[in-house]
Design a protein around this motif. Structure first.
Motif, PDB file in Angstrom:
ATOM      1  N   ALA A  92       1.204  10.378   8.134  1.00  0.00           N
ATOM      2  CA  ALA A  92       0.969  11.198   9.324  1.00  0.00           C
ATOM      3  C   ALA A  92      -0.427  10.946   9.893  1.00  0.00           C
ATOM      4  CB  ALA A  92       1.137  12.682   8.985  1.00  0.00           C
ATOM      5  N   GLU A  93      -1.403  10.789   9.002  1.00  0.00           N
ATOM      6  CA  GLU A  93      -2.780  10.536   9.443  1.00  0.00           C
ATOM      7  C   GLU A  93      -2.891   9.182  10.145  1.00  0.00           C
ATOM      8  OE1 GLU A  93      -6.770  11.072  10.153  1.00  0.00           O
ATOM      9  OE2 GLU A  93      -5.264  12.529   9.515  1.00  0.00           O
ATOM     10  N   VAL A  94      -2.224   8.171   9.606  1.00  0.00           N
ATOM     11  CA  VAL A  94      -2.230   6.838  10.217  1.00  0.00           C
ATOM     12  C   VAL A  94      -1.651   6.902  11.637  1.00  0.00           C
ATOM     13  CG1 VAL A  94      -1.194   4.532  10.126  1.00  0.00           C
ATOM     14  CG2 VAL A  94      -2.183   5.533   8.062  1.00  0.00           C
ATOM     15  N   LEU A  95      -0.527   7.601  11.781  1.00  0.00           N
ATOM     16  CA  LEU A  95       0.108   7.722  13.093  1.00  0.00           C
ATOM     17  C   LEU A  95      -0.774   8.474  14.079  1.00  0.00           C
ATOM     18  CD1 LEU A  95       3.763   8.479  11.934  1.00  0.00           C
ATOM     19  CD2 LEU A  95       2.944   6.394  13.036  1.00  0.00           C
ATOM     20  N   THR A  96      -1.429   9.521  13.585  1.00  0.00           N
ATOM     21  CA  THR A  96      -2.323  10.307  14.443  1.00  0.00           C
ATOM     22  C   THR A  96      -3.487   9.463  14.944  1.00  0.00           C
ATOM     23  OG1 THR A  96      -1.752  12.321  13.232  1.00  0.00           O
ATOM     24  CG2 THR A  96      -3.745  12.383  14.561  1.00  0.00           C
ATOM     25  N   GLN A  97      -4.041   8.648  14.047  1.00  0.00           N
ATOM     26  CA  GLN A  97      -5.169   7.810  14.439  1.00  0.00           C
ATOM     27  C   GLN A  97      -4.756   6.711  15.414  1.00  0.00           C
ATOM     28  OE1 GLN A  97      -7.370   6.346  11.066  1.00  0.00           O
ATOM     29  NE2 GLN A  97      -7.765   8.408  10.254  1.00  0.00           N
ATOM     30  N   ALA A  98      -3.489   6.308  15.361  1.00  0.00           N
ATOM     31  CA  ALA A  98      -2.998   5.270  16.277  1.00  0.00           C
ATOM     32  C   ALA A  98      -2.680   5.818  17.662  1.00  0.00           C
ATOM     33  CB  ALA A  98      -1.754   4.608  15.688  1.00  0.00           C
ATOM     34  N   LEU A  99      -2.531   7.144  17.784  1.00  0.00           N
ATOM     35  CA  LEU A  99      -2.095   7.769  19.040  1.00  0.00           C
ATOM     36  C   LEU A  99      -2.933   7.366  20.253  1.00  0.00           C
ATOM     37  CD1 LEU A  99      -0.155   9.642  20.509  1.00  0.00           C
ATOM     38  CD2 LEU A  99      -1.605  11.574  19.841  1.00  0.00           C
ATOM     39  N   PRO A 100      -4.281   7.394  20.178  1.00  0.00           N
ATOM     40  CA  PRO A 100      -5.071   7.014  21.367  1.00  0.00           C
ATOM     41  C   PRO A 100      -4.779   5.590  21.844  1.00  0.00           C
ATOM     42  CG  PRO A 100      -6.476   8.039  19.700  1.00  0.00           C
ATOM     43  CD  PRO A 100      -5.154   7.789  19.060  1.00  0.00           C
ATOM     44  N   TYR A 101      -4.503   4.699  20.912  1.00  0.00           N
ATOM     45  CA  TYR A 101      -4.240   3.309  21.271  1.00  0.00           C
ATOM     46  C   TYR A 101      -2.839   3.154  21.840  1.00  0.00           C
ATOM     47  CZ  TYR A 101      -8.393   2.899  18.419  1.00  0.00           C
ATOM     48  OH  TYR A 101      -9.648   3.075  17.920  1.00  0.00           O
ATOM     49  N   ILE A 140       0.854  -1.190   0.000  1.00  0.00           N
ATOM     50  CA  ILE A 140       0.000   0.000   0.000  1.00  0.00           C
ATOM     51  C   ILE A 140       0.885   1.234   0.000  1.00  0.00           C
ATOM     52  CG2 ILE A 140      -1.769   1.268   1.259  1.00  0.00           C
ATOM     53  CD1 ILE A 140      -2.676  -1.379   2.458  1.00  0.00           C
ATOM     54  N   GLN A 141       0.718   2.061  -1.021  1.00  0.00           N
ATOM     55  CA  GLN A 141       1.505   3.290  -1.135  1.00  0.00           C
ATOM     56  C   GLN A 141       0.789   4.424  -0.410  1.00  0.00           C
ATOM     57  OE1 GLN A 141       4.538   3.386  -2.503  1.00  0.00           O
ATOM     58  NE2 GLN A 141       4.393   1.190  -2.939  1.00  0.00           N
ATOM     59  N   LEU A 142       1.496   5.081   0.508  1.00  0.00           N
ATOM     60  CA  LEU A 142       0.917   6.197   1.242  1.00  0.00           C
ATOM     61  C   LEU A 142       1.708   7.466   0.966  1.00  0.00           C
ATOM     62  CD1 LEU A 142       0.206   4.815   4.841  1.00  0.00           C
ATOM     63  CD2 LEU A 142      -1.485   5.428   3.130  1.00  0.00           C
ATOM     64  N   THR A 143       0.995   8.578   0.886  1.00  0.00           N
ATOM     65  CA  THR A 143       1.675   9.866   0.820  1.00  0.00           C
ATOM     66  C   THR A 143       2.203  10.183   2.210  1.00  0.00           C
ATOM     67  OG1 THR A 143      -0.332  11.077   1.396  1.00  0.00           O
ATOM     68  CG2 THR A 143       0.059  10.645  -0.948  1.00  0.00           C
ATOM     69  N   ASN A 144       3.054  11.194   2.309  1.00  0.00           N
ATOM     70  CA  ASN A 144       3.550  11.612   3.619  1.00  0.00           C
ATOM     71  C   ASN A 144       2.407  12.045   4.528  1.00  0.00           C
ATOM     72  OD1 ASN A 144       6.202  11.092   2.987  1.00  0.00           O
ATOM     73  ND2 ASN A 144       6.619  13.164   2.251  1.00  0.00           N
ATOM     74  N   ALA A 145       1.429  12.728   3.934  1.00  0.00           N
ATOM     75  CA  ALA A 145       0.256  13.157   4.708  1.00  0.00           C
ATOM     76  C   ALA A 145      -0.542  11.941   5.183  1.00  0.00           C
ATOM     77  CB  ALA A 145      -0.632  14.062   3.856  1.00  0.00           C
ATOM     78  N   GLY A 146      -0.623  10.921   4.330  1.00  0.00           N
ATOM     79  CA  GLY A 146      -1.338   9.698   4.694  1.00  0.00           C
ATOM     80  C   GLY A 146      -0.656   8.990   5.845  1.00  0.00           C
TER      81      GLY A 146
END
Length: 292
Positions: free
Chosen positions: A11-20, A3-9
């Motif tokens: 960052a979004e994945v990491l942000t969503q993982a933060l609560p966990y 799966i190819q992610l942009t840099n923004a993508g």
């Protein structure tokens, strides 16, 4: 799948993982990695990679492993046929020695090595080391299959405090020096309970608990102890599933907050379970009415 992610993508994945990440930081998670889930070297490497990632973000991971298929294969090579009763391997003296060789030797050290390759610090232990898993005969019909009498988790705690990932092979011993084959699900339950683990994740080769064993769509996503007992009573849980679900119930009784039966054949199943709201497999809790 790549799966190819942009840099923004990313960052979004990491942000969503933060609560966990915050939720599990500093908490103990015991992962039981069953031999049936070790379906390929590629998948095994990916599971080890996920464990290293969880460790690096501050989760105290304890890896407890089995190795049933490899034990069966080794026994076949020496001309011994495997026999099972209620999902447990009948184990004579020679079989117990082979179990020790395969689990504490080959499989344990290969997992430790793989974790190291992936950037983790891991040390392998067997249930014999420091008399970590003490046992006695469970059932005369089963031979040297052990019933756990005590678990001393102090060697595991010492390794966690030093930042290591403990990798535990499930052979046990008694004060007379006998070696016992210990069901890995049961050993993981006792270890998780003694360590007050936040979660016990049992990785295996099934989707979870099914109401109909032939219908994957009948997966039960969450079940409590009362419902699980009803499935035993009605025969829905049978064969090799008996020790798996018994271990989940035992772990809850021993103080583990939640237990998950997870399909280890699914890529990144560990991360899906711990780092997303979606979860995976079947979660076992004490009482769904009071589950937070």
């Amino acid at each position: 799948m790549d799966i190819q992610l942009t840099n923004a993508g990313r960052a979004e994945v990491l942000t969503q993982a933060l609560p966990y990440i915050k939720k599990y930081n500093g908490k103990i998670i015991v992962i039981k990695y069953g031999g049936n889930a070790m379906t390929s070297e590629t998948l095994k490497a990916q599971v080890m990679e996920d464990i290293v990632l969880l460790n690096l973000i501050g989760i105290k991971v304890v890896l407890v492993h089995g190795g049933g298929p490899e034990i069966t294969e080794t026994l076949k090579k020496v001309g011994k046929k495997s026999e099972f009763v209620d999902g447990l391997r009948v184990t004579d003296k020679e079989t117990a020695e082979i179990v020790q060789m395969v689990l504490a030797g080959k499989i344990n050290k290969s997992l430790v090595n793989l974790l190291g390759i992936k950037g983790g610090k891991a040390i392998g232990l067997s249930g014999i080391d420091g008399q970590l898993i003490q046992a006695e005969v469970k059932d005369e019909r089963l031979g040297f299959v052990g019933k756990i009498t005590d678990v001393d988790v102090s060697p595991i705690v010492d390794l966690l405090e030093k930042g290591y990932i403990p990798v535990i092979s499930t052979v046990g011993c008694d004060k007379q020096g006998n070696v016992y084959n210990i069901n890995a699900d049961t050993a993981a339950a006792y270890i998780a309970g003694k360590m007050n683990a936040e979660r016990l994740i049992a990785m295996t080769d099934i989707e979870g608990i099914l109401r109909d064993k032939d219908d994957p769509k009948s997966l039960i996503s969450c079940i409590d102890l009362k419902e699980a007992q009803e499935l035993f009573d009605t025969g829905v849980i049978s064969g090799g599933m008996i020790p798996k679900v018994e271990c989940c119930m035992e772990a809850i009784h021993l103080g583990v907050k939640k237990v998950i039966i997870l399909d280890g054949r699914v890529p990144h199943a560990l991360l899906i379970e711990t780092m997303t709201n979606e979860g995976a497999g079947t979660m076992v809790v004490k009482d769904k009415k009071n589950d937070d």
